[in-house]
Design an enzyme around this catalytic site. Sequence first.
Site, mmCIF file in Angstrom:
data_model
loop_
_atom_site.group_PDB
_atom_site.id
_atom_site.type_symbol
_atom_site.label_atom_id
_atom_site.label_comp_id
_atom_site.label_asym_id
_atom_site.label_seq_id
_atom_site.Cartn_x
_atom_site.Cartn_y
_atom_site.Cartn_z
ATOM 1 N N ASN A 1 8.124 -4.194 1.318
ATOM 2 C CA ASN A 1 6.891 -3.519 1.750
ATOM 3 C C ASN A 1 7.964 -2.803 3.237
ATOM 4 O O ASN A 1 7.434 -2.932 3.576
ATOM 5 C CB ASN A 1 6.183 -4.253 2.404
ATOM 6 N N GLY B 1 1.000 -1.141 -0.265
ATOM 7 C CA GLY B 1 0.162 -0.102 -0.317
ATOM 8 C C GLY B 1 0.787 1.358 -0.121
ATOM 9 O O GLY B 1 0.501 2.354 -0.181
ATOM 10 N N GLY B 2 2.657 1.532 0.102
ATOM 11 C CA GLY B 2 2.976 2.599 -0.076
ATOM 12 C C GLY B 2 2.464 3.420 1.519
ATOM 13 O O GLY B 2 2.687 4.720 1.118
ATOM 14 N N CYS C 1 12.628 -7.597 11.927
ATOM 15 C CA CYS C 1 11.292 -6.733 11.832
ATOM 16 C C CYS C 1 10.766 -7.773 11.759
ATOM 17 O O CYS C 1 9.474 -7.237 12.572
ATOM 18 C CB CYS C 1 11.053 -5.902 10.555
ATOM 19 N N ALA D 1 11.294 1.292 1.439
ATOM 20 C CA ALA D 1 11.209 0.479 0.253
ATOM 21 C C ALA D 1 9.361 0.672 -0.372
ATOM 22 O O ALA D 1 9.075 0.071 -0.297
ATOM 23 C CB ALA D 1 10.963 -1.052 0.998
ATOM 24 N N SER E 1 3.987 3.742 4.100
ATOM 25 C CA SER E 1 4.603 4.274 5.402
ATOM 26 C C SER E 1 5.747 5.393 4.943
ATOM 27 O O SER E 1 6.771 4.986 4.707
ATOM 28 C CB SER E 1 4.997 2.673 5.584
ATOM 29 N N ASN F 1 8.235 -4.501 15.828
ATOM 30 C CA ASN F 1 6.830 -3.136 16.342
ATOM 31 C C ASN F 1 5.675 -3.592 17.066
ATOM 32 O O ASN F 1 4.806 -2.674 18.027
ATOM 33 C CB ASN F 1 6.400 -2.065 14.485
ATOM 34 N N ASP G 1 16.305 -0.259 14.588
ATOM 35 C CA ASP G 1 16.844 -1.442 13.739
ATOM 36 C C ASP G 1 16.733 -2.334 12.673
ATOM 37 O O ASP G 1 17.315 -2.338 12.177
ATOM 38 C CB ASP G 1 15.917 -2.706 14.187
ATOM 39 N N GLU H 1 7.468 2.768 19.091
ATOM 40 C CA GLU H 1 7.050 2.076 18.222
ATOM 41 C C GLU H 1 7.657 0.667 18.412
ATOM 42 O O GLU H 1 8.126 -0.300 17.695
ATOM 43 C CB GLU H 1 8.408 2.206 17.063
ATOM 44 N N HIS I 1 13.469 3.337 11.851
ATOM 45 C CA HIS I 1 13.809 3.112 13.217
ATOM 46 C C HIS I 1 15.143 2.121 13.794
ATOM 47 O O HIS I 1 16.050 2.129 12.123
ATOM 48 C CB HIS I 1 13.053 1.500 12.834
#
Length: 448
Positions: free
Chosen positions: A365, A19-20, A371, A27, A22, A110, A252, A174, A250
């Site tokens: 994504n 969905g793009g 993650c 990515a 973030s 998260n 990470d 987060e 983040h």
Amino acid sequence: MKSFEVNFDGLVGPTHNYGGLSFGNVASQSNSQQASNPREAALQGLEKMKALMDMGFVQGVLAPQERPDVAALRSLGFGGTDAQVIEKAAKEAMPLLVASCSASSMWVANAATVSPSADTADGRVHFTAANLNCKFHRSIEHPTTSRVLGAMFADPEHFAHHAALPAVAQFGDEGAANHTRFCRSYGEAGVEFFVYGRSAFDSRYPAPQKYPARQTLEASQAVARLHGLSDAGVVFAQQNPAVIDQGVFHNDVIAVGNGELLFHHQDAFLNTEHVLAELHGKLQARGADFQSICVPRDQVAVEDAVRSYLFNSQLLSRADGSMLLIVPEECRSNPRVWQYLQSLTASGGPVREVKVFDLKQSMQNGGGPACLRLRVALKETELAAVNPGVIMTPALYGTLTRWVNTHYRDALRESDLADPQLLLECRTALDELTQILKLGAVYPFQIN
């Protein structure tokens, strides 16, 4: 008593789509609107879980969210039957429907922040679900996350659960993506490392200019208080605003730690020397021999780190005392990153081996190996108190593989999200999953 670090990997949901959504995640935005393959995504994640189990690590599974989130759409004014809600949202506000279908809960780093019993004042393992307030599509996760974690870690003698922090920007949280724990052994008192992007109330702290800093200092401090952590057992560090503006949304994505080792990029933090000195001093006081591996920017640029997700890797302790680094295939595809990793394992340092996994569906994504997992350090008695249905075994791997192949689509585009049949497919799958994992009723459609 034995102690373990258990990786609970998120099971990719049936609505896995690009969905793009973030902003700040390179990515996620660059692959927006491409067709996804939910079945392949879930199977890739399960293969990683099985591989770690086969290597002797204790591995768990964390269930996905119910999607589409019809209740969220109803709260925004869409009415009628569930099918009518989806139809109206698709017609009037497609971006909201896309957000309500996000399968980003697969990135359970998260999901929550976890403090082991050796660190907490009451001697229990503490969980605080992350409010994920920075993004609407993630901010709707924590009620179900809390129920799922409560069903997995149910014994109040061993586990304590806290509600998400207030859902306001000043307490943006987060979860474990900005939290690392260092220790000599998992069952001993350690030092918890909280990394934040900005201060909500103190303008003296610099902030990024292009992308949002999702974690606040005040949120990290609140979680530490809720978990009953001592001042001697915490270090707070600010992420470098310049790397946030390069897509390091983040910590990470730019650093990973385990045991007595921090593996980080040269540009990861502000005041790096002070941060490392504080970590060294507090860990030394607890009998640990802190080490850090700094990756120089002239060997691996921040851009290469973001594109390859070098630091969004799993750093795992093996029985012989050495460490194993789990990285995505994208690291091998990047010549500079791969050359660095080859020199790292040949150096005679603590990281002796690198294993590569194909996680393309997740990577496209915006999420890599780190993650996909929530780390929970458990003593033997605490592990025995965990819901056994969520611990990976060969039998469970086989069952979940068949479950995915039965219920998941092999292609999903944005237009497919408007199909009411997708909601029925997801609910059927999740109802069966809760029985497989012995979770009970954790989803809204099972409760209401």
